[in-house]
Scaffold this motif. Structure first.
Motif, PDB file in Angstrom:
ATOM      1  N   GLU A  69       0.826  -1.207   0.000  1.00 31.27           N
ATOM      2  CA  GLU A  69       0.000   0.000   0.000  1.00 31.27           C
ATOM      3  C   GLU A  69       0.862   1.260   0.000  1.00 31.27           C
ATOM      4  O   GLU A  69       0.538   2.242  -0.680  1.00 31.27           O
ATOM      5  N   LEU A  70       1.965   1.251   0.731  1.00 33.26           N
ATOM      6  CA  LEU A  70       2.887   2.396   0.705  1.00 33.26           C
ATOM      7  C   LEU A  70       3.336   2.692  -0.718  1.00 33.26           C
ATOM      8  O   LEU A  70       3.309   3.844  -1.167  1.00 33.26           O
ATOM      9  N   CYS A  71       3.743   1.663  -1.430  1.00 32.69           N
ATOM     10  CA  CYS A  71       4.211   1.836  -2.810  1.00 32.69           C
ATOM     11  C   CYS A  71       3.082   2.277  -3.733  1.00 32.69           C
ATOM     12  O   CYS A  71       3.281   3.142  -4.599  1.00 32.69           O
ATOM     13  N   ARG A  72       1.912   1.724  -3.549  1.00 28.53           N
ATOM     14  CA  ARG A  72       0.765   2.111  -4.362  1.00 28.53           C
ATOM     15  C   ARG A  72       0.472   3.602  -4.190  1.00 28.53           C
ATOM     16  O   ARG A  72       0.272   4.337  -5.158  1.00 28.53           O
ATOM     17  N   ARG A  73       0.498   4.064  -2.947  1.00 31.84           N
ATOM     18  CA  ARG A  73       0.226   5.475  -2.672  1.00 31.84           C
ATOM     19  C   ARG A  73       1.307   6.379  -3.262  1.00 31.84           C
ATOM     20  O   ARG A  73       1.003   7.454  -3.780  1.00 31.84           O
ATOM     21  N   GLU A  74       2.551   5.955  -3.168  1.00 30.91           N
ATOM     22  CA  GLU A  74       3.636   6.775  -3.745  1.00 30.91           C
ATOM     23  C   GLU A  74       3.502   6.854  -5.266  1.00 30.91           C
ATOM     24  O   GLU A  74       3.750   7.904  -5.843  1.00 30.91           O
ATOM     25  N   ARG A  75       3.106   5.768  -5.902  1.00 27.32           N
ATOM     26  CA  ARG A  75       2.908   5.787  -7.363  1.00 27.32           C
ATOM     27  C   ARG A  75       1.821   6.788  -7.732  1.00 27.32           C
ATOM     28  O   ARG A  75       1.931   7.493  -8.732  1.00 27.32           O
ATOM     29  N   GLN A  76       0.775   6.849  -6.940  1.00 29.08           N
ATOM     30  CA  GLN A  76      -0.322   7.770  -7.223  1.00 29.08           C
ATOM     31  C   GLN A  76       0.077   9.226  -6.977  1.00 29.08           C
ATOM     32  O   GLN A  76      -0.392  10.121  -7.676  1.00 29.08           O
ATOM     33  N   ARG A  77       0.927   9.445  -5.995  1.00 29.42           N
ATOM     34  CA  ARG A  77       1.285  10.815  -5.595  1.00 29.42           C
ATOM     35  C   ARG A  77       2.314  11.465  -6.495  1.00 29.42           C
ATOM     36  O   ARG A  77       2.247  12.654  -6.768  1.00 29.42           O
ATOM     37  N   ASN A  78       3.323  10.723  -6.908  1.00 30.04           N
ATOM     38  CA  ASN A  78       4.432  11.356  -7.622  1.00 30.04           C
ATOM     39  C   ASN A  78       5.281  10.326  -8.355  1.00 30.04           C
ATOM     40  O   ASN A  78       4.996   9.147  -8.335  1.00 30.04           O
ATOM     41  N   GLN A  79       6.358  10.809  -8.919  1.00 30.91           N
ATOM     42  CA  GLN A  79       7.268   9.942  -9.662  1.00 30.91           C
ATOM     43  C   GLN A  79       8.503   9.554  -8.847  1.00 30.91           C
ATOM     44  O   GLN A  79       9.419   8.957  -9.369  1.00 30.91           O
ATOM     45  N   HIS A  80       8.536   9.929  -7.584  1.00 26.38           N
ATOM     46  CA  HIS A  80       9.701   9.635  -6.753  1.00 26.38           C
ATOM     47  C   HIS A  80       9.834   8.137  -6.499  1.00 26.38           C
ATOM     48  O   HIS A  80       8.864   7.391  -6.580  1.00 26.38           O
ATOM     49  N   ILE A  81      11.027   7.738  -6.167  1.00 23.93           N
ATOM     50  CA  ILE A  81      11.265   6.332  -5.849  1.00 23.93           C
ATOM     51  C   ILE A  81      11.454   6.149  -4.337  1.00 23.93           C
ATOM     52  O   ILE A  81      11.956   5.146  -3.879  1.00 23.93           O
ATOM     53  N   ILE A  82      10.998   7.145  -3.594  1.00 28.98           N
ATOM     54  CA  ILE A  82      11.186   7.138  -2.146  1.00 28.98           C
ATOM     55  C   ILE A  82       9.830   7.091  -1.457  1.00 28.98           C
ATOM     56  O   ILE A  82       8.929   7.849  -1.792  1.00 28.98           O
ATOM     57  N   VAL A  83       9.701   6.198  -0.491  1.00 26.83           N
ATOM     58  CA  VAL A  83       8.509   6.166   0.357  1.00 26.83           C
ATOM     59  C   VAL A  83       8.729   7.214   1.436  1.00 26.83           C
ATOM     60  O   VAL A  83       9.672   7.122   2.227  1.00 26.83           O
ATOM     61  N   GLU A  84       7.888   8.219   1.462  1.00 27.87           N
ATOM     62  CA  GLU A  84       8.057   9.343   2.372  1.00 27.87           C
ATOM     63  C   GLU A  84       7.317   9.130   3.683  1.00 27.87           C
ATOM     64  O   GLU A  84       6.392   8.324   3.777  1.00 27.87           O
ATOM     65  N   SER A  85       7.707   9.909   4.665  1.00 24.94           N
ATOM     66  CA  SER A  85       7.141   9.838   6.006  1.00 24.94           C
ATOM     67  C   SER A  85       5.632  10.076   5.996  1.00 24.94           C
ATOM     68  O   SER A  85       4.878   9.355   6.640  1.00 24.94           O
ATOM     69  N   ARG A  86       5.190  11.069   5.268  1.00 28.43           N
ATOM     70  CA  ARG A  86       3.748  11.373   5.263  1.00 28.43           C
ATOM     71  C   ARG A  86       2.939  10.238   4.637  1.00 28.43           C
ATOM     72  O   ARG A  86       1.804  10.002   5.026  1.00 28.43           O
ATOM     73  N   THR A  87       3.518   9.539   3.688  1.00 25.04           N
ATOM     74  CA  THR A  87       2.829   8.390   3.096  1.00 25.04           C
ATOM     75  C   THR A  87       2.717   7.272   4.123  1.00 25.04           C
ATOM     76  O   THR A  87       1.680   6.635   4.249  1.00 25.04           O
ATOM     77  N   PHE A  88       3.789   7.052   4.872  1.00 27.99           N
ATOM     78  CA  PHE A  88       3.745   6.029   5.915  1.00 27.99           C
ATOM     79  C   PHE A  88       2.687   6.379   6.958  1.00 27.99           C
ATOM     80  O   PHE A  88       1.891   5.531   7.354  1.00 27.99           O
ATOM     81  N   THR A  89       2.644   7.624   7.391  1.00 27.73           N
ATOM     82  CA  THR A  89       1.687   8.042   8.418  1.00 27.73           C
ATOM     83  C   THR A  89       0.254   7.812   7.949  1.00 27.73           C
ATOM     84  O   THR A  89      -0.567   7.246   8.677  1.00 27.73           O
ATOM     85  N   ALA A  90      -0.062   8.222   6.747  1.00 29.51           N
ATOM     86  CA  ALA A  90      -1.418   8.041   6.212  1.00 29.51           C
ATOM     87  C   ALA A  90      -1.767   6.567   6.079  1.00 29.51           C
ATOM     88  O   ALA A  90      -2.878   6.144   6.407  1.00 29.51           O
ATOM     89  N   THR A  91      -0.827   5.779   5.605  1.00 27.37           N
ATOM     90  CA  THR A  91      -1.070   4.350   5.407  1.00 27.37           C
ATOM     91  C   THR A  91      -1.247   3.650   6.742  1.00 27.37           C
ATOM     92  O   THR A  91      -2.113   2.788   6.892  1.00 27.37           O
ATOM     93  N   ARG A  92      -0.440   4.021   7.716  1.00 29.11           N
ATOM     94  CA  ARG A  92      -0.538   3.409   9.043  1.00 29.11           C
ATOM     95  C   ARG A  92      -1.946   3.587   9.605  1.00 29.11           C
ATOM     96  O   ARG A  92      -2.539   2.648  10.121  1.00 29.11           O
ATOM     97  N   PHE A  93      -2.493   4.774   9.484  1.00 27.37           N
ATOM     98  CA  PHE A  93      -3.829   5.015  10.014  1.00 27.37           C
ATOM     99  C   PHE A  93      -4.895   4.234   9.251  1.00 27.37           C
ATOM    100  O   PHE A  93      -5.884   3.806   9.825  1.00 27.37           O
ATOM    101  N   GLN A  94      -4.692   4.023   7.975  1.00 32.73           N
ATOM    102  CA  GLN A  94      -5.632   3.233   7.187  1.00 32.73           C
ATOM    103  C   GLN A  94      -5.614   1.768   7.622  1.00 32.73           C
ATOM    104  O   GLN A  94      -6.644   1.121   7.653  1.00 32.73           O
ATOM    105  N   PHE A  95      -4.444   1.242   7.951  1.00 36.70           N
ATOM    106  CA  PHE A  95      -4.293  -0.178   8.245  1.00 36.70           C
ATOM    107  C   PHE A  95      -4.529  -0.542   9.706  1.00 36.70           C
ATOM    108  O   PHE A  95      -4.648  -1.716  10.028  1.00 36.70           O
ATOM    109  N   CYS A  96      -4.546   0.419  10.599  1.00 36.67           N
ATOM    110  CA  CYS A  96      -4.759   0.099  12.016  1.00 36.67           C
ATOM    111  C   CYS A  96      -6.241  -0.079  12.291  1.00 36.67           C
ATOM    112  O   CYS A  96      -7.047   0.655  11.738  1.00 36.67           O
ATOM    113  N   PRO A  97      -6.602  -1.048  13.108  1.00 36.28           N
ATOM    114  CA  PRO A  97      -5.721  -1.988  13.802  1.00 36.28           C
ATOM    115  C   PRO A  97      -5.299  -3.145  12.893  1.00 36.28           C
ATOM    116  O   PRO A  97      -6.095  -3.677  12.143  1.00 36.28           O
ATOM    117  N   ARG A  98      -4.059  -3.481  12.977  1.00 36.55           N
ATOM    118  CA  ARG A  98      -3.484  -4.577  12.206  1.00 36.55           C
ATOM    119  C   ARG A  98      -2.449  -5.267  13.086  1.00 36.55           C
ATOM    120  O   ARG A  98      -1.507  -4.633  13.533  1.00 36.55           O
TER     121      ARG A  98
END
Length: 102
Positions: A69-98
């Motif tokens: 999901e982190l990679c999917r979100r980064e693909r949608q957001r931009n062309q960077h090859i880096i998973v950024e902190s804000r992407t992790f934060t948003a994804t974490r909240f989507q997946f909790c509780p896990r």
């Protein structure tokens, strides 16, 4: 397995999953995900869980899904090859509780 071995295994899975999709973690995101894994392994897994193969497999599977999901979100957001902190934060909240991370 020891908690440290479980932690290392899950961290390796996270790195491999992200790398296999052509990404890498930004330094701050790497710190966040390491802490996320550490908290799950050291605080949320019980003494029984660390010897339960199905619980370990569940944690590993959940980490793969989170990283996909982190990679999917980064693909949608931009062309960077880096998973950024804000992407992790948003994804974490989507997946909790896990289990066992949150």
């Amino acid at each position: 397995m020891t908690r440290e071995e479980i932690y290392n295994s899950i961290w390796t899975i996270a790195q491999e999953e992200v790398t296999s999709q052509g990404y890498r973690f930004a330094a701050d995101a790497e710190g966040q995900i390491k802490e996320f894994i550490r908290h799950g392994v050291y605080n949320n897994m019980t003494a029984t869980d660390i010897f339960n193969g199905s619980k370990i497999a569940e944690a590993e599977r959940n980490m793969r899904e989170i990283c996909q999901e982190l990679c999917r979100r980064e693909r949608q957001r931009n062309q960077h090859i880096i998973v950024e902190s804000r992407t992790f934060t948003a994804t974490r909240f989507q997946f909790c509780p896990r289990y066992p991370f949150c």
